[in-house]
Design a protein around this motif. Sequence first.
Motif, PDB file in Angstrom:
ATOM      1  N   PRO A 170       7.887   5.901  -3.444  1.00 48.18           N
ATOM      2  CA  PRO A 170       8.747   7.009  -3.329  1.00 48.18           C
ATOM      3  C   PRO A 170       9.609   6.970  -2.174  1.00 48.18           C
ATOM      4  O   PRO A 170       9.295   6.177  -1.086  1.00 48.18           O
ATOM      5  N   GLU A 171      10.437   8.100  -2.047  1.00 49.22           N
ATOM      6  CA  GLU A 171      11.251   8.118  -0.784  1.00 49.22           C
ATOM      7  C   GLU A 171      10.187   8.590   0.005  1.00 49.22           C
ATOM      8  O   GLU A 171       9.277   9.491  -0.128  1.00 49.22           O
ATOM      9  N   LEU A 172      10.601   8.405   1.416  1.00 51.13           N
ATOM     10  CA  LEU A 172       9.576   8.715   2.594  1.00 51.13           C
ATOM     11  C   LEU A 172      10.214   9.313   3.717  1.00 51.13           C
ATOM     12  O   LEU A 172      11.270   8.944   4.092  1.00 51.13           O
ATOM     13  N   ASP A 173       9.723  10.649   4.109  1.00 50.29           N
ATOM     14  CA  ASP A 173      10.196  11.158   5.455  1.00 50.29           C
ATOM     15  C   ASP A 173       9.296  10.765   6.486  1.00 50.29           C
ATOM     16  O   ASP A 173       7.985  11.317   6.404  1.00 50.29           O
ATOM     17  N   VAL A 174       9.505   9.789   7.089  1.00 52.79           N
ATOM     18  CA  VAL A 174       8.556   9.518   8.196  1.00 52.79           C
ATOM     19  C   VAL A 174       8.091  10.375   9.156  1.00 52.79           C
ATOM     20  O   VAL A 174       7.230  10.383   9.856  1.00 52.79           O
TER      21      VAL A 174
END
Length: 412
Positions: free
Chosen positions: A112-116
């Motif tokens: 998935p897309e990732l908000d680090v």
Amino acid sequence: MSHPVPEKAELLEKLKQGGFDVPDFIYVPAQHFETEDFTALESFLERHRKSFKVIARSAHLAERFFKGGTFDSLETYADVAGIRYARNKMIKLARTSRHLTIARQQRFNHAPELDVDQMGVIVMPFVDGSSVMAKRIHGHWEFGYCRDRIRKVQHGPYITRTPHDRRLVQLSKDIQAHLGFRCEIEYIISADGGIHVVQAKDISRIDILEEKESRRSITLDGIRRIRKRRNYRERPLYVMDNKAFYINIISRCEEMVTDGDPAGEATIDGIIDFIKAYEADLEAFALRHQRYAVLGLAIQDPVDLYQIANHYLDDTPELQAKLSKALHNNLYEIDIFLSEADTLIARDKFRMNLCSHDAYGIDTVRNPLWTVYWSMERHDDVVPDFKRVGFKTGDTVGIDIDVDDRPTIYRL
């Protein structure tokens, strides 16, 4: 807890409640760093102040969808400032050196897309010892040994079905039975022989092809590989010739110093753009191919050429500083690209620097890392042969390993 808990923390808590030897730990969600709510963390650290050092493990809510080793664990001081430093470094690494591996998993593995910035942290007291990873493969438990903090004399990573302590076999069976699914387990073996469970990962969703071929007992004369599974593979090829790359840069510098360049290519901006285009080409290739080989005709060979390029514009220090910075960053980008290849074809001097996940993690079962090499003495003969046959970037190559473990490279 009021916040969702990542798989890593959830499974550790289950094992702790099940009576397994899990070191004391605390999960600190990203929200606590945003609001600076460190009451529970400070209380935990107070209990472990004597050790002076703890280990901070990445714990992002989406981490379960990425392969092991994608995010970092860091040793740090046993105080809040140390934990904040470790988390900030995890986030920075995810945006820099881990950027390509994250992007590739999103491209090829549907991660998935990732908000680090939503990175949580698991904090544990630091346990000095050796690292062992265990999992059941094809009906047998295997144990991968890598980092050993205790012994002065070190050995390379290796896999065995017979661990140094037979308790590991039954303990691994008990952990998998307790969790109720196929898992990969990481242990730390302390100096007193204690077996501490520091991580468990659900690998039941990962498909593993049944191994029908018998494993061969071979020597590592022409190829290095931790897992001996197959003797043939095909890969798209990237040909890396950094000798030619540096000669091109030096030629552009020479044009700047002497006659100039009416077309504008031999300006400092043109040279920087040339370097960045090379780096963009590396990343584009890595994002086109899930698995690939690199043929290193010259990876770090041109030491003299690198030094020449770093000093060619010394008479104009401001321009040289820009060029040197770009060349230094280029080495970093090349290393990131090489670390994503599962096949390296180069002279004997070069080899993969393997961590535990690279060497024997679950993702290496189907696609173990190969380092195919030729001897240093034959380097000046082998490179012209590759050029004569016409190997180029974008080709598909076949690698066939004979009974004497000598690889033959075919251009398909």
